[in-house]
Write a protein that holds these residues in place. Structure first.
Motif, PDB file in Angstrom:
ATOM      1  N   ILE A 146       0.875  -1.238   0.060  1.00  0.00           N
ATOM      2  CA  ILE A 146       0.066  -0.021  -0.016  1.00  0.00           C
ATOM      3  C   ILE A 146       0.849   1.204  -0.044  1.00  0.00           C
ATOM      4  CG2 ILE A 146      -1.898   1.362   1.321  1.00  0.00           C
ATOM      5  CD1 ILE A 146      -2.728  -1.528   0.530  1.00  0.00           C
ATOM      6  N   PRO A 147       0.807   2.043  -1.178  1.00  0.00           N
ATOM      7  CA  PRO A 147       1.773   3.179  -1.162  1.00  0.00           C
ATOM      8  C   PRO A 147       1.646   4.070  -0.173  1.00  0.00           C
ATOM      9  CG  PRO A 147       0.538   2.652  -3.153  1.00  0.00           C
ATOM     10  CD  PRO A 147      -0.122   1.716  -2.328  1.00  0.00           C
ATOM     11  N   GLN A 148       2.745   4.545   0.697  1.00  0.00           N
ATOM     12  CA  GLN A 148       2.878   5.381   1.837  1.00  0.00           C
ATOM     13  C   GLN A 148       3.467   6.691   1.370  1.00  0.00           C
ATOM     14  OE1 GLN A 148       1.539   4.503   4.859  1.00  0.00           O
ATOM     15  NE2 GLN A 148       1.641   2.399   5.000  1.00  0.00           N
ATOM     16  N   ASN A 149       3.497   7.676   2.233  1.00  0.00           N
ATOM     17  CA  ASN A 149       4.466   8.765   2.142  1.00  0.00           C
ATOM     18  C   ASN A 149       4.052   9.616   0.569  1.00  0.00           C
ATOM     19  OD1 ASN A 149       5.461   8.490   4.789  1.00  0.00           O
ATOM     20  ND2 ASN A 149       6.820   7.032   3.859  1.00  0.00           N
ATOM     21  N   LEU A 150       3.000   9.395   0.371  1.00  0.00           N
ATOM     22  CA  LEU A 150       2.593   9.963  -0.997  1.00  0.00           C
ATOM     23  C   LEU A 150       2.641  11.584  -0.860  1.00  0.00           C
ATOM     24  CD1 LEU A 150      -0.293   7.511  -2.243  1.00  0.00           C
ATOM     25  CD2 LEU A 150       2.152   7.881  -3.177  1.00  0.00           C
ATOM     26  N   SER A 151       1.998  11.964   0.165  1.00  0.00           N
ATOM     27  CA  SER A 151       1.900  13.459   0.509  1.00  0.00           C
ATOM     28  C   SER A 151       3.344  14.198   0.494  1.00  0.00           C
ATOM     29  CB  SER A 151       1.134  13.613   1.733  1.00  0.00           C
ATOM     30  OG  SER A 151       1.944  13.356   2.877  1.00  0.00           O
ATOM     31  N   SER A 152       4.242  13.789   0.575  1.00  0.00           N
ATOM     32  CA  SER A 152       5.528  14.461   0.313  1.00  0.00           C
ATOM     33  C   SER A 152       5.830  14.992  -0.937  1.00  0.00           C
ATOM     34  CB  SER A 152       6.772  13.617   0.861  1.00  0.00           C
ATOM     35  OG  SER A 152       7.207  12.360  -0.088  1.00  0.00           O
ATOM     36  N   GLY A 153       5.099  14.435  -1.831  1.00  0.00           N
ATOM     37  CA  GLY A 153       5.295  14.688  -3.274  1.00  0.00           C
ATOM     38  C   GLY A 153       4.090  15.713  -3.788  1.00  0.00           C
ATOM     39  N   TRP A 154       3.256  15.980  -2.841  1.00  0.00           N
ATOM     40  CA  TRP A 154       1.796  16.611  -3.330  1.00  0.00           C
ATOM     41  C   TRP A 154       2.127  18.297  -3.014  1.00  0.00           C
ATOM     42  CZ3 TRP A 154      -1.969  12.948  -0.454  1.00  0.00           C
ATOM     43  CH2 TRP A 154      -2.064  11.737  -1.064  1.00  0.00           C
ATOM     44  N   SER A 155       1.646  19.049  -3.902  1.00  0.00           N
ATOM     45  CA  SER A 155       1.561  20.355  -3.561  1.00  0.00           C
ATOM     46  C   SER A 155       0.413  20.980  -2.632  1.00  0.00           C
ATOM     47  CB  SER A 155       1.496  21.128  -5.042  1.00  0.00           C
ATOM     48  OG  SER A 155       0.142  21.100  -5.455  1.00  0.00           O
ATOM     49  N   ASP A 156       0.361  21.995  -1.864  1.00  0.00           N
ATOM     50  CA  ASP A 156      -0.693  22.323  -1.219  1.00  0.00           C
ATOM     51  C   ASP A 156      -1.903  22.560  -2.073  1.00  0.00           C
ATOM     52  OD1 ASP A 156       0.548  22.498   1.151  1.00  0.00           O
ATOM     53  OD2 ASP A 156       0.979  24.547   1.116  1.00  0.00           O
ATOM     54  N   GLN A 157      -1.794  22.989  -3.251  1.00  0.00           N
ATOM     55  CA  GLN A 157      -2.675  23.246  -4.289  1.00  0.00           C
ATOM     56  C   GLN A 157      -3.552  21.799  -4.536  1.00  0.00           C
ATOM     57  OE1 GLN A 157      -1.708  24.921  -7.985  1.00  0.00           O
ATOM     58  NE2 GLN A 157      -3.712  25.685  -8.587  1.00  0.00           N
ATOM     59  N   GLU A 158      -2.631  20.749  -4.843  1.00  0.00           N
ATOM     60  CA  GLU A 158      -3.481  19.455  -5.254  1.00  0.00           C
ATOM     61  C   GLU A 158      -4.156  18.999  -3.831  1.00  0.00           C
ATOM     62  OE1 GLU A 158      -0.275  17.671  -8.149  1.00  0.00           O
ATOM     63  OE2 GLU A 158       0.452  17.761  -6.292  1.00  0.00           O
ATOM     64  N   ILE A 159      -3.428  19.151  -2.650  1.00  0.00           N
ATOM     65  CA  ILE A 159      -4.069  18.845  -1.442  1.00  0.00           C
ATOM     66  C   ILE A 159      -5.589  19.693  -1.141  1.00  0.00           C
ATOM     67  CG2 ILE A 159      -3.998  18.459   1.211  1.00  0.00           C
ATOM     68  CD1 ILE A 159      -1.130  18.050   0.741  1.00  0.00           C
ATOM     69  N   SER A 160      -5.420  20.733  -1.471  1.00  0.00           N
ATOM     70  CA  SER A 160      -6.562  21.660  -1.367  1.00  0.00           C
ATOM     71  C   SER A 160      -7.526  21.195  -2.181  1.00  0.00           C
ATOM     72  CB  SER A 160      -6.156  23.221  -1.582  1.00  0.00           C
ATOM     73  OG  SER A 160      -7.398  23.975  -1.568  1.00  0.00           O
ATOM     74  N   LYS A 161      -7.198  20.819  -3.445  1.00  0.00           N
ATOM     75  CA  LYS A 161      -8.234  20.437  -4.490  1.00  0.00           C
ATOM     76  C   LYS A 161      -9.203  19.022  -4.027  1.00  0.00           C
ATOM     77  CE  LYS A 161     -10.759  20.300  -8.208  1.00  0.00           C
ATOM     78  NZ  LYS A 161     -11.985  21.334  -8.146  1.00  0.00           N
ATOM     79  N   MET A 162      -8.100  18.203  -3.485  1.00  0.00           N
ATOM     80  CA  MET A 162      -8.701  16.922  -3.205  1.00  0.00           C
ATOM     81  C   MET A 162      -9.533  17.112  -1.996  1.00  0.00           C
ATOM     82  SD  MET A 162      -5.866  14.185  -3.377  1.00  0.00           S
ATOM     83  CE  MET A 162      -4.582  14.770  -2.390  1.00  0.00           C
ATOM     84  N   ALA A 163      -9.107  17.942  -1.089  1.00  0.00           N
ATOM     85  CA  ALA A 163     -10.214  18.184  -0.119  1.00  0.00           C
ATOM     86  C   ALA A 163     -11.440  18.781  -0.583  1.00  0.00           C
ATOM     87  CB  ALA A 163      -9.473  19.287   0.980  1.00  0.00           C
TER      88      ALA A 163
END
Lengths: 359, 359
Positions: free
Chosen positions: A308-325
């Motif tokens: 199960i892939p882990q620590n993916l968020s280290s490669g995510w931008s704030d914008q991407e995280i915001s969009k997912m949310a």
């Protein structure tokens, strides 16, 4: 008001049941412009299954590549336009493949009779006319797409299903032999979709004895398939997981999915991640929602040595995280089920972003 | 060939769901001669339920007495003739009652569009035309008549169902509150119909994982309702037994009933005995067919201090016993399931008469 649930019209279950497809279609070949459309997972092109498709001379067969992305409204519109321009309205649409192909077949059956882009119909009861006869032959087990009232599509602005009574298949052929060759990781991720459906179904305000009866039996079957001495991809387990998928789908249909699916939809929308693995990535970090079930999930992951892939968020931008949310937060029916009608007071977009940052 | 099973089109489940009946019917009131026919168990005449029937001015309501006998072909023909002569072809038929009323509603929906006596259509796929919309509201739990493909009728020469895809209800409303007032003995006998369906389903050659998934869950629910500390007619158990009935019916539909139902049909045909109690009288003496399940049945009988009639055969003539054995022996699909395709070599009419003499 209790839900009025639309069933699949007819179901065949059993090893080798695919061989009954031609006979089943024969009664329907006199409708509309008298041809059938087969939508088949591109994975099966040049494989033995392709030779078992009972297409007649007048029929159309599309091998669709759904490896790179989940079904999109653009894909449905393109297929629909091709079919209508070349041959007219088909007698029926037959989907042979995993959950994505089931959703393509369901959406397409509606879109050959409804005008405009499929993105116009993403939501509940927006479809205006009944579609054509459609038949599903699942080749993976777990998604519940074989019985759900939803054809989930990713559109220009959202990931959301075409949901109405007419979406449900007229016929499903459940042939457990077809799942024999599913790659191990996909077998696990898709099977976990069923496990998660049951856990989400039971963890919320819309749960009831009807959902419980289906969900408990699906969970029991999942445990037999994924834990214990007889676990694994065996013929008997393929039968069990195919039924678990159906029962899990029926459990959630009469209840609702919850937090995990909301997070998962965000992952799929922004990164095009496949639904099964996106669910697993999210569920792994949702102990405050699903408690012991997350431990049980991890036990199954360890047992089958699945990555199960882990620590993916280290490669995510704030914008991407915001969009997912944003995507997740907008799925209010899921949050209502998971947290109650006052969920907006219990959960903020920032909370969702914090949870995404754990992944 | 695996069975291609026809589902109920739509299902509502939940306490108070009967209140949704008028709304559900509103969409169907524009078909045929624009009136609805309600077939209601005479038991509810002048009871509170009668005031909840949402009949409009143009509708017909029949309170049918099914206390003295099971549904007959003569009864169906009489109702059909009255309806067609007085008002024409209805928009729909609504059955409110136990298994017998479910069967009357199902048979009637077929017979308003098919000519001649219903006795012409007793058997598999003999019905020529689809019937009208029909909706079932069960008020007892256990028979599985809410989901079966059969409308069981007693005719001049046999007890046998009208069995085809069109028999299955278009809509079922499962409101567990309606079973609250079922008398204790009837609650038990009808509940045992479900228990026996599951045991017969699993004890024969047509059993499969699909039937098992439904049957195991139905048995689990039956055990919660009829054995153990929380046993009895409680609101939660009424929910469980209503779902068990549905699941038991689905289990047997994808498998088959067996020896007990064959004996039971003989009892009903010759003595007009109601199906639930006839099953119990037979099952009590079928340990060579059903082993431990008969002991479990007896445990439930003792637990609830139910009276299962014994020593009946001392009052039966040889001619009556011979006739029952004929009726039972002719149900070859049940014996094939129970004993295999060579059942005729394993079982004689004399064997059946000997077993009847134990009852």
């Amino acid at each position: 008001m209790h839900k009025n649930f639309k069933n699949i019209d007819k179901v065949v279950f059993g090893a080798g049941a695919l061989d009954q497809l031609d006979h089943i279609l024969s009664e329907k070949r006199n409708e509309n412009d008298m041809f059938m459309v087969f939508i088949v997972d591109n994975y099966f092109k040049n494989k033995p299954l392709a030779d078992r498709i009972p297409n007649h001379d007048q029929d159309m067969v599309f091998f669709e590549d759904i490896d790179q992305h989940e079904p999109t409204t653009e894909q449905i519109d393109r297929l629909r336009d091709t079919i209508l321009e070349e041959k007219g309205i088909p007698s029926g649409i037959i989907g042979i493949g995993g959950g994505s192909i089931m959703d393509v077949a369901k959406a397409l059956s509606l879109m050959v009779t409804n005008e405009g882009s499929s993105s116009l119909y993403q939501g509940l009861n927006l479809v205006k006319k009944p579609g054509v006869y459609h038949l599903g032959v699942p080749t993976t087990s777990g998604t519940g797409a074989e019985c759900s009232m939803t054809a989930v599509l990713t559109g220009p602005v959202k990931k959301l299903g075409l949901k109405c009574d007419w979406t449900v298949f007229n016929q499903v052929i459940l042939d457990p032999d077809l799942t024999m060759t599913v790659p191990r990781n996909q077998w696990f991720y898709t099977g976990m979709d069923c496990f998660i459906h049951c856990i989400e179904s039971e963890s919320g305000i819309f749960y009831n004895e009807f959902s419980r009866a289906y969900g408990d039996q699906a969970l029991k079957l999942c445990r037999e398939v994924f834990l214990g001495p007889d676990s694994g991809q065996t013929p008997i387990n393929n039968e069990k997981l195919m039924i678990a998928s159906l029962f899990g789908g029926l459990s959630l249909t009469y209840s609702e999915v919850g937090a995990c699916h909301a997070f998962s939809y965000g992952l799929s929308f922004v990164f095009g991640m496949r639904h099964g693995i996106a669910n697993c990535i999210a569920f792994n970090h949702l102990k405050e929602f699903y408690g012991d079930a997350v431990d049980e999930f991890k036990e199954m992951v360890d047992f089958h040595q699945i990555d199960i892939p882990q620590n993916l968020s280290s490669g995510w931008s704030d914008q991407e995280i915001s969009k997912m949310a944003d995507v997740a937060y907008n799925l209010s029916h899921m949050w209502t089920h998971a947290l109650g009608h006052d969920w907006g007071e219990k959960l903020s977009k920032k909370d969702l972003m914090d949870i995404y940052r754990r992944m």
